[in-house]
Scaffold this motif. Structure first.
Motif, PDB file in Angstrom:
ATOM      1  N   THR A  37       0.819  -1.215   0.000  1.00  0.00           N
ATOM      2  CA  THR A  37       0.000   0.000   0.000  1.00  0.00           C
ATOM      3  C   THR A  37       0.853   1.265   0.000  1.00  0.00           C
ATOM      4  OG1 THR A  37      -0.121   0.044   2.434  1.00  0.00           O
ATOM      5  CG2 THR A  37      -1.834  -1.206   1.271  1.00  0.00           C
ATOM      6  N   LEU A  84      -0.298   5.253   0.116  1.00  0.00           N
ATOM      7  CA  LEU A  84      -0.155   6.020   1.351  1.00  0.00           C
ATOM      8  C   LEU A  84       0.727   7.249   1.161  1.00  0.00           C
ATOM      9  CD1 LEU A  84       0.247   3.113   3.948  1.00  0.00           C
ATOM     10  CD2 LEU A  84      -1.774   4.511   3.521  1.00  0.00           C
ATOM     11  N   TRP A 122       7.393  11.124   5.332  1.00  0.00           N
ATOM     12  CA  TRP A 122       6.863   9.762   5.222  1.00  0.00           C
ATOM     13  C   TRP A 122       7.775   8.771   5.949  1.00  0.00           C
ATOM     14  CZ3 TRP A 122       3.307   6.330   4.709  1.00  0.00           C
ATOM     15  CH2 TRP A 122       3.548   5.074   4.169  1.00  0.00           C
TER      16      TRP A 122
END
Length: 379
Positions: free
Chosen positions: A252, A256, A266
């Motif tokens: 994912t 994301l 991040w």
């Protein structure tokens, strides 16, 4: 070389690296050595992995990476066969050290090939696929080795592995890959772009990330045995399924990252969750441990799949040099993480072991967040 063929080769190459992990308790018992000593089978392999890739990257910056990959796989095939036949623990260590010298050549060749043949979006996509193949190889290598040991003997897995590596090596056709011609440069000129502060922080963060991951994965059989009373090698092997589930969750990552306008923010968020998982593991409840372990693995894969393309994006060095340096920092963390925390576990116990990993993980968080602040200050 078709990308699919390279990815399949990557899976089996990572079998070589990680297959001994679920078997460490077997080696400890069969060869009458301590937990930390049996863990040296991983440390002695990762030690060359920590040093050699950067030199291989410099040495092969103007060479055909597929020739290197073919030779490396043939060596891994022979050493896997001899590993199954080794009568002493000392000989196992020697063979693992040889594999440790050979593996970085294979890894540098694969990442260098991808870096040479692809660019822009394709580079990001295919590097992520390569990391996915390394994850699959790490998972299947551990699970299959453990199950072969339970169903047959641990040696039977290595006989199959040696044959598979031989076949895959013979299928490689180096002449079909011609690396780009580069003007001759000194090693110092190649390495100069890697001195950029953001790249250094990224590499140090990767070191911290894999230090923690290697430690937990290496001593997982002993933790399951001592803390949760799990002794069967097959059951231990299946606990590594959390590793695969974590890898699937990490897919994912591209979705994301859309919610983060900065790669460093991040990475900082991932390191924060990484730390949280280690804190939760302090609870000696198996169900809680497995959930936290899965989350821990997912964070590691997300950091890895984000940091590797970011390194290639930030660096102006040749792909084999950039990726060689990345692999060096990655496995230097693994080499230390697969041994030093074992001493803490052996002397001070499970909770001190996790606390030591948490301190290293917090260091990775600080490095990522400081890089984010540095980059934000430029805007």
């Amino acid at each position: 070389m078709p990308l699919l063929q390279l990815l399949v080769s990557s899976v089996f190459i990572f079998f070589v690296l990680y297959a001994p992990q679920p078997l460490l308790t077997i080696f400890s018992h069969n060869y009458n050595v301590s937990a930390a000593t049996s863990g040296a089978l991983m440390s002695i392999t990762m030690l060359p992995l920590a040093v050699a890739p950067i030199f291989y990257g410099l040495l092969f910056a103007r060479k055909n990476p597929l020739t290197l990959l073919k030779v490396a796989m043939l060596i891994l095939s022979v050493t896997s066969l001899l590993f199954a036949l080794a009568p002493t623990f000392e000989l196992l260590l020697v063979l693992r050290f040889i594999q440790g010298l050979t593996l970085p050549a294979a890894l540098t060749a694969m990442t260098g090939f991808i870096g040479q043949q692809y660019s822009a979006a394709q580079l990001q996509q295919n590097m992520t696929r390569y990391i996915g193949s390394s994850i699959l190889g790490g998972y299947l290598g551990r699970v299959l080795a453990a199950n072969f040991a339970s169903w047959f003997t641990w040696q039977s897995f290595y006989f199959v592995l040696a044959l598979a590596l031989l076949i895959l090596a013979l299928l490689i056709k180096p002449k079909k890959c011609q690396p780009p011609v580069r003007q001759a440069e000194s090693p110092k000129a190649y390495l100069k772009p890697l001195r950029e502060p953001l790249i250094v922080r990224l590499f140090l963060g990767v070191f911290c990330m894999f230090f923690c991951f290697a430690a937990l994965m290496n001593y997982l059989p002993f933790i399951l045995q001592d803390v949760f009373g799990i002794t069967d090698s097959k059951t231990i092997g299946w606990v590594y399924t959390g590793y695969l589930i974590g890898a699937i969750i990490s897919m994912t990552t591209p979705y994301l990252t859309r919610y983060f306008n900065n790669s460093w923010l991040w990475l900082s968020t991932l390191f924060l969750v990484y730390c949280t998982a280690l804190v939760v593991m302090q609870l000696p409840v198996l169900s809680v441990f497995l959930i936290a372990f899965t989350l821990f693995c997912a964070c590691m894969f997300m950091i890895h799949s984000s940091a590797s393309p970011l390194a290639n994006k930030l660096s102006d060095a040749p792909p084999t040099v950039t990726n060689g340096a990345y692999v060096s920092f990655y496995y230097s963390g693994g080499a230390l993480g697969s041994f030093l925390p074992g001493l803490i576990l052996q002397r001070f116990g499970y909770h001190a072991f996790l606390l030591g990993l948490l301190l290293v993980c917090i260091t990775g968080l600080i490095l990522s967040y400081s890089a984010y602040k540095q980059e934000a200050s430029r805007c």
